[in-house]
Design a protein around this motif. Structure first.
Motif, PDB file in Angstrom:
ATOM      1  N   PHE A 146       0.833  -1.201   0.000  1.00 22.05           N
ATOM      2  CA  PHE A 146       0.000   0.000   0.000  1.00 22.05           C
ATOM      3  C   PHE A 146       0.868   1.252   0.000  1.00 22.05           C
ATOM      4  O   PHE A 146       0.619   2.196  -0.750  1.00 22.05           O
ATOM      5  CB  PHE A 146      -0.937   0.011   1.213  1.00 22.05           C
ATOM      6  N   GLY A 147       1.908   1.263   0.817  1.00 21.63           N
ATOM      7  CA  GLY A 147       2.805   2.411   0.872  1.00 21.63           C
ATOM      8  C   GLY A 147       3.499   2.664  -0.456  1.00 21.63           C
ATOM      9  O   GLY A 147       3.633   3.809  -0.893  1.00 21.63           O
ATOM     10  N   MET A 148       3.937   1.587  -1.112  1.00 18.19           N
ATOM     11  CA  MET A 148       4.591   1.726  -2.411  1.00 18.19           C
ATOM     12  C   MET A 148       3.639   2.312  -3.442  1.00 18.19           C
ATOM     13  O   MET A 148       3.980   3.252  -4.161  1.00 18.19           O
ATOM     14  CB  MET A 148       5.100   0.376  -2.902  1.00 18.19           C
ATOM     15  N   LEU A 149       2.429   1.765  -3.498  1.00 19.29           N
ATOM     16  CA  LEU A 149       1.450   2.256  -4.476  1.00 19.29           C
ATOM     17  C   LEU A 149       1.017   3.686  -4.163  1.00 19.29           C
ATOM     18  O   LEU A 149       0.851   4.507  -5.070  1.00 19.29           O
ATOM     19  CB  LEU A 149       0.236   1.321  -4.526  1.00 19.29           C
ATOM     20  N   GLU A 150       0.845   4.001  -2.884  1.00 21.16           N
ATOM     21  CA  GLU A 150       0.455   5.352  -2.492  1.00 21.16           C
ATOM     22  C   GLU A 150       1.530   6.367  -2.882  1.00 21.16           C
ATOM     23  O   GLU A 150       1.227   7.426  -3.433  1.00 21.16           O
ATOM     24  CB  GLU A 150       0.196   5.395  -0.991  1.00 21.16           C
ATOM     25  N   ARG A 151       2.796   6.052  -2.626  1.00 17.01           N
ATOM     26  CA  ARG A 151       3.890   6.967  -2.965  1.00 17.01           C
ATOM     27  C   ARG A 151       4.021   7.101  -4.484  1.00 17.01           C
ATOM     28  O   ARG A 151       4.260   8.189  -5.002  1.00 17.01           O
ATOM     29  CB  ARG A 151       5.195   6.467  -2.356  1.00 17.01           C
ATOM     30  N   THR A 152       3.839   5.994  -5.212  1.00 13.56           N
ATOM     31  CA  THR A 152       3.908   6.045  -6.671  1.00 13.56           C
ATOM     32  C   THR A 152       2.807   6.938  -7.220  1.00 13.56           C
ATOM     33  O   THR A 152       3.042   7.734  -8.136  1.00 13.56           O
ATOM     34  CB  THR A 152       3.812   4.629  -7.262  1.00 13.56           C
ATOM     35  N   LEU A 153       1.604   6.828  -6.654  1.00  9.00           N
ATOM     36  CA  LEU A 153       0.509   7.698  -7.097  1.00  9.00           C
ATOM     37  C   LEU A 153       0.771   9.160  -6.732  1.00  9.00           C
ATOM     38  O   LEU A 153       0.441  10.061  -7.495  1.00  9.00           O
ATOM     39  CB  LEU A 153      -0.811   7.236  -6.494  1.00  9.00           C
ATOM     40  N   LYS A 154       1.380   9.371  -5.571  1.00 11.69           N
ATOM     41  CA  LYS A 154       1.679  10.741  -5.152  1.00 11.69           C
ATOM     42  C   LYS A 154       2.669  11.398  -6.111  1.00 11.69           C
ATOM     43  O   LYS A 154       2.586  12.595  -6.375  1.00 11.69           O
ATOM     44  CB  LYS A 154       2.234  10.733  -3.728  1.00 11.69           C
ATOM     45  N   LEU A 155       3.593  10.594  -6.637  1.00 14.08           N
ATOM     46  CA  LEU A 155       4.606  11.103  -7.554  1.00 14.08           C
ATOM     47  C   LEU A 155       4.285  10.751  -9.011  1.00 14.08           C
ATOM     48  O   LEU A 155       5.180  10.640  -9.843  1.00 14.08           O
ATOM     49  CB  LEU A 155       5.979  10.547  -7.155  1.00 14.08           C
ATOM     50  N   ARG A 156       3.010  10.596  -9.327  1.00 14.13           N
ATOM     51  CA  ARG A 156       2.650  10.176 -10.679  1.00 14.13           C
ATOM     52  C   ARG A 156       3.023  11.180 -11.757  1.00 14.13           C
ATOM     53  O   ARG A 156       3.295  10.799 -12.887  1.00 14.13           O
ATOM     54  CB  ARG A 156       1.171   9.809 -10.756  1.00 14.13           C
ATOM     55  N   LYS A 157       3.074  12.482 -11.432  1.00 13.41           N
ATOM     56  CA  LYS A 157       3.514  13.473 -12.422  1.00 13.41           C
ATOM     57  C   LYS A 157       4.940  13.172 -12.866  1.00 13.41           C
ATOM     58  O   LYS A 157       5.260  13.275 -14.040  1.00 13.41           O
ATOM     59  CB  LYS A 157       3.459  14.881 -11.846  1.00 13.41           C
ATOM     60  N   VAL A 158       5.773  12.780 -11.922  1.00 16.23           N
ATOM     61  CA  VAL A 158       7.160  12.467 -12.237  1.00 16.23           C
ATOM     62  C   VAL A 158       7.219  11.179 -13.044  1.00 16.23           C
ATOM     63  O   VAL A 158       7.968  11.074 -14.016  1.00 16.23           O
ATOM     64  CB  VAL A 158       8.006  12.345 -10.952  1.00 16.23           C
ATOM     65  N   SER A 159       6.407  10.202 -12.677  1.00 19.21           N
ATOM     66  CA  SER A 159       6.389   8.929 -13.402  1.00 19.21           C
ATOM     67  C   SER A 159       5.955   9.152 -14.840  1.00 19.21           C
ATOM     68  O   SER A 159       6.529   8.579 -15.766  1.00 19.21           O
ATOM     69  CB  SER A 159       5.437   7.951 -12.717  1.00 19.21           C
ATOM     70  N   TRP A 160       4.947   9.977 -15.069  1.00 12.50           N
ATOM     71  CA  TRP A 160       4.499  10.280 -16.434  1.00 12.50           C
ATOM     72  C   TRP A 160       5.559  11.056 -17.184  1.00 12.50           C
ATOM     73  O   TRP A 160       5.721  10.895 -18.379  1.00 12.50           O
ATOM     74  CB  TRP A 160       3.187  11.047 -16.420  1.00 12.50           C
ATOM     75  N   PHE A 161       6.306  11.896 -16.488  1.00 12.12           N
ATOM     76  CA  PHE A 161       7.388  12.651 -17.099  1.00 12.12           C
ATOM     77  C   PHE A 161       8.475  11.711 -17.603  1.00 12.12           C
ATOM     78  O   PHE A 161       9.062  11.931 -18.647  1.00 12.12           O
ATOM     79  CB  PHE A 161       7.950  13.666 -16.090  1.00 12.12           C
ATOM     80  N   LEU A 162       8.727  10.647 -16.844  1.00 14.12           N
ATOM     81  CA  LEU A 162       9.754   9.678 -17.235  1.00 14.12           C
ATOM     82  C   LEU A 162       9.342   8.876 -18.447  1.00 14.12           C
ATOM     83  O   LEU A 162      10.181   8.490 -19.259  1.00 14.12           O
ATOM     84  CB  LEU A 162      10.051   8.724 -16.075  1.00 14.12           C
ATOM     85  N   LEU A 163       8.065   8.593 -18.554  1.00 15.63           N
ATOM     86  CA  LEU A 163       7.601   7.754 -19.665  1.00 15.63           C
ATOM     87  C   LEU A 163       7.390   8.633 -20.854  1.00 15.63           C
ATOM     88  O   LEU A 163       7.620   8.520 -21.915  1.00 15.63           O
ATOM     89  CB  LEU A 163       6.299   7.044 -19.280  1.00 15.63           C
TER      90      LEU A 163
END
Length: 109
Positions: free
Chosen positions: A92-109
């Motif tokens: 849950f913590g991993m998924l929550e943090r990934t969602l919190k930083l989703r702008k950065v994740s989309w920037f990487l992709l």
């Protein structure tokens, strides 16, 4: 009581655990080439998030690049959290943090 809670959490994590690539390839080969929509399982999404977190945490260069991307998209410099299978709340913590930083994740992709 704690044992029952642990067993329930373990069963949940097993259900949403990433599907092994060999199983996905076998399922794709077994399916007909119809024009039907493809249904994605929760495990597929969790697997993609896990792969992203693992890849970024694997090398210092990737972590530095991720931190730079955080600055570029005005997100706080937070570490992506790792999923530890024996700690059921860590998924849950991993998924929550990934969602919190989703702008950065989309920037990487």
């Amino acid at each position: 009581m704690e044992h029952a809670l642990h067993l329930a959490a373990k069963h949940f994590v097993e259900e949403v655990a990433p599907t092994p690539a060999s199983v996905l390839l076998k399922n794709m080969a077994d399916e007909d080439d119809d024009d039907e929509t493809t249904d994605f399982e929760v495990a597929d999404t969790a697997g993609k998030a896990l792969a992203l977190v693992t890849q970024i945490r694997k090398s210092p260069q990737a972590r530095t690049f991720f931190q730079q991307c955080c600055v570029e998209v005005n997100e706080p410099k937070l570490e992506l959290l790792k999923w530890i299978r024996t700690r059921w709340a860590s998924l849950f913590g991993m998924l929550e943090r990934t969602l919190k930083l989703r702008k950065v994740s989309w920037f990487l992709l």
